[in-house]
Design an enzyme around this catalytic site. Sequence first.
Site, PDB file in Angstrom:
ATOM      1  N   ASP A   1      38.887  34.021  41.022  1.00  7.24           N
ATOM      2  CA  ASP A   1      37.555  34.445  41.725  1.00  7.24           C
ATOM      3  C   ASP A   1      36.460  33.337  41.624  1.00  7.24           C
ATOM      4  O   ASP A   1      35.988  32.706  42.520  1.00  7.24           O
ATOM      5  CB  ASP A   1      37.123  35.654  41.368  1.00  7.24           C
ATOM      6  CG  ASP A   1      37.883  36.983  42.043  1.00  7.24           C
ATOM      7  OD1 ASP A   1      38.921  36.790  42.761  1.00  7.24           O
ATOM      8  OD2 ASP A   1      37.240  38.169  41.961  1.00  7.24           O
TER       9      ASP A   1
ATOM     10  N   SER B   1      48.355  35.403  41.222  1.00  7.52           N
ATOM     11  CA  SER B   1      49.484  34.467  41.426  1.00  7.52           C
ATOM     12  C   SER B   1      50.705  35.146  41.874  1.00  7.52           C
ATOM     13  O   SER B   1      51.616  35.262  40.943  1.00  7.52           O
ATOM     14  CB  SER B   1      49.704  33.286  40.201  1.00  7.52           C
ATOM     15  OG  SER B   1      49.411  33.972  39.035  1.00  7.52           O
TER      16      SER B   1
ATOM     17  N   GLY C   1      49.418  39.063  36.891  1.00  6.49           N
ATOM     18  CA  GLY C   1      49.457  40.407  37.069  1.00  6.49           C
ATOM     19  C   GLY C   1      48.679  40.888  38.395  1.00  6.49           C
ATOM     20  O   GLY C   1      47.742  39.970  38.932  1.00  6.49           O
TER      21      GLY C   1
ATOM     22  N   GLY D   1      47.205  42.072  53.738  1.00  6.28           N
ATOM     23  CA  GLY D   1      47.767  41.120  52.885  1.00  6.28           C
ATOM     24  C   GLY D   1      47.607  41.042  51.663  1.00  6.28           C
ATOM     25  O   GLY D   1      47.485  40.238  50.812  1.00  6.28           O
TER      26      GLY D   1
ATOM     27  N   SER E   1      45.841  42.833  40.647  1.00  5.52           N
ATOM     28  CA  SER E   1      44.443  42.981  40.799  1.00  5.52           C
ATOM     29  C   SER E   1      44.102  44.392  39.873  1.00  5.52           C
ATOM     30  O   SER E   1      44.671  45.179  40.323  1.00  5.52           O
ATOM     31  CB  SER E   1      43.962  43.198  41.989  1.00  5.52           C
ATOM     32  OG  SER E   1      42.539  43.439  42.130  1.00  5.52           O
ATOM     33  N   GLY E   2      43.230  44.304  38.791  1.00  4.31           N
ATOM     34  CA  GLY E   2      42.858  45.330  38.197  1.00  4.31           C
ATOM     35  C   GLY E   2      43.777  45.597  36.795  1.00  4.31           C
ATOM     36  O   GLY E   2      43.631  46.487  36.140  1.00  4.31           O
ATOM     37  N   SER E   3      44.340  44.547  36.529  1.00  4.12           N
ATOM     38  CA  SER E   3      45.319  44.670  35.405  1.00  4.12           C
ATOM     39  C   SER E   3      44.692  44.427  34.145  1.00  4.12           C
ATOM     40  O   SER E   3      45.170  44.523  33.033  1.00  4.12           O
ATOM     41  CB  SER E   3      46.639  43.905  35.452  1.00  4.12           C
ATOM     42  OG  SER E   3      46.689  42.568  35.959  1.00  4.12           O
ATOM     43  N   GLY E   4      43.864  43.555  34.211  1.00  2.73           N
ATOM     44  CA  GLY E   4      42.810  43.106  33.266  1.00  2.73           C
ATOM     45  C   GLY E   4      42.845  41.626  32.706  1.00  2.73           C
ATOM     46  O   GLY E   4      42.855  41.216  31.530  1.00  2.73           O
TER      47      GLY E   4
ATOM     48  N   ASN F   1      46.207  27.397  46.892  1.00  2.28           N
ATOM     49  CA  ASN F   1      44.993  27.939  45.821  1.00  2.28           C
ATOM     50  C   ASN F   1      45.800  27.678  44.462  1.00  2.28           C
ATOM     51  O   ASN F   1      45.321  27.090  43.433  1.00  2.28           O
ATOM     52  CB  ASN F   1      44.993  29.339  46.036  1.00  2.28           C
ATOM     53  CG  ASN F   1      43.951  29.811  44.981  1.00  2.28           C
ATOM     54  OD1 ASN F   1      42.842  29.426  44.635  1.00  2.28           O
ATOM     55  ND2 ASN F   1      44.316  30.780  44.455  1.00  2.28           N
TER      56      ASN F   1
END
Length: 284
Positions: A145, A189, A115, A238, A117-120, A165
Amino acid sequence: MEAQAQPLLCTVDRTVHCRHVPVTVRVPADLAGCRWRGAACALKRSACLKVYATSSASGSPGPETEKPTLAGNTHKLLESTDGKSTNIFWHNNPAGKNERVKLLNQKGCVVWITGLSGSGKSTLACALSQELHNRGHLSYILDGDNLRHGLNRDLSFKPDDRAENIRRVGEVAKLFADAGLICITSLISPYRRDRDACRYLLPRSSFIEVFLNVPLEVCEGRDPKGLYKLARDGKIKGFTGIDDPYEAPTNCEIVIGWHDGMCPSPKATADEVVFYMTKNGYLT
């Protein structure tokens, strides 16, 4: 003796992807569009790719399909994924996957949380791990991270490095799942092809993709790390959702979204994943 090799032409983009594939190969039918494509082929990052090889003309191919064996059937050929290693063989362990399933009372698998960034994602991963622990199940979290502090510290956020990655995380997650653990990954991802490549690394039905379908404006409003602000100010290039796309899953196992403008609690989302795992035989 190694199986004779020949270059194979990908029928999707007409390029040679592998020079070290045994002549007798079969790949899963669900890898649509290319009759040669192996698990990591969608990444198109390496000179030699893992494929599904067999000496039999029948049966269903898959990641656990036996490779051609040597005398005594004590080893099986392992195809290199980078084209640099040759004459290497897989050593079987008598205490195998079935024995680990019985020991741990669970089926090793990968719960891949994706999801924006910040979606949990990390919050769900921790809640799920805690709930599994409370129920007596062993799990381990691979957080995007955290991994960039060690395993992937040499990688940037450029497209090629982002793909590498995800490939590395997929390979590590595969090892955890084979060990019998429930491996929970928490990564943006963003590219569908990279997630699919990780799915095809594992045996069928051992990959559970969980999509946190939280709108961009909500994630940006949360902005727990201040990254969206930096991206909007042009200080990060990006960034997924701003100037780089996020490709939502089209056929994932679990979608967790908002209901009536409300996001379910971490405990509720963890319970939803646990319910799916119990229903589908991952937890015994």
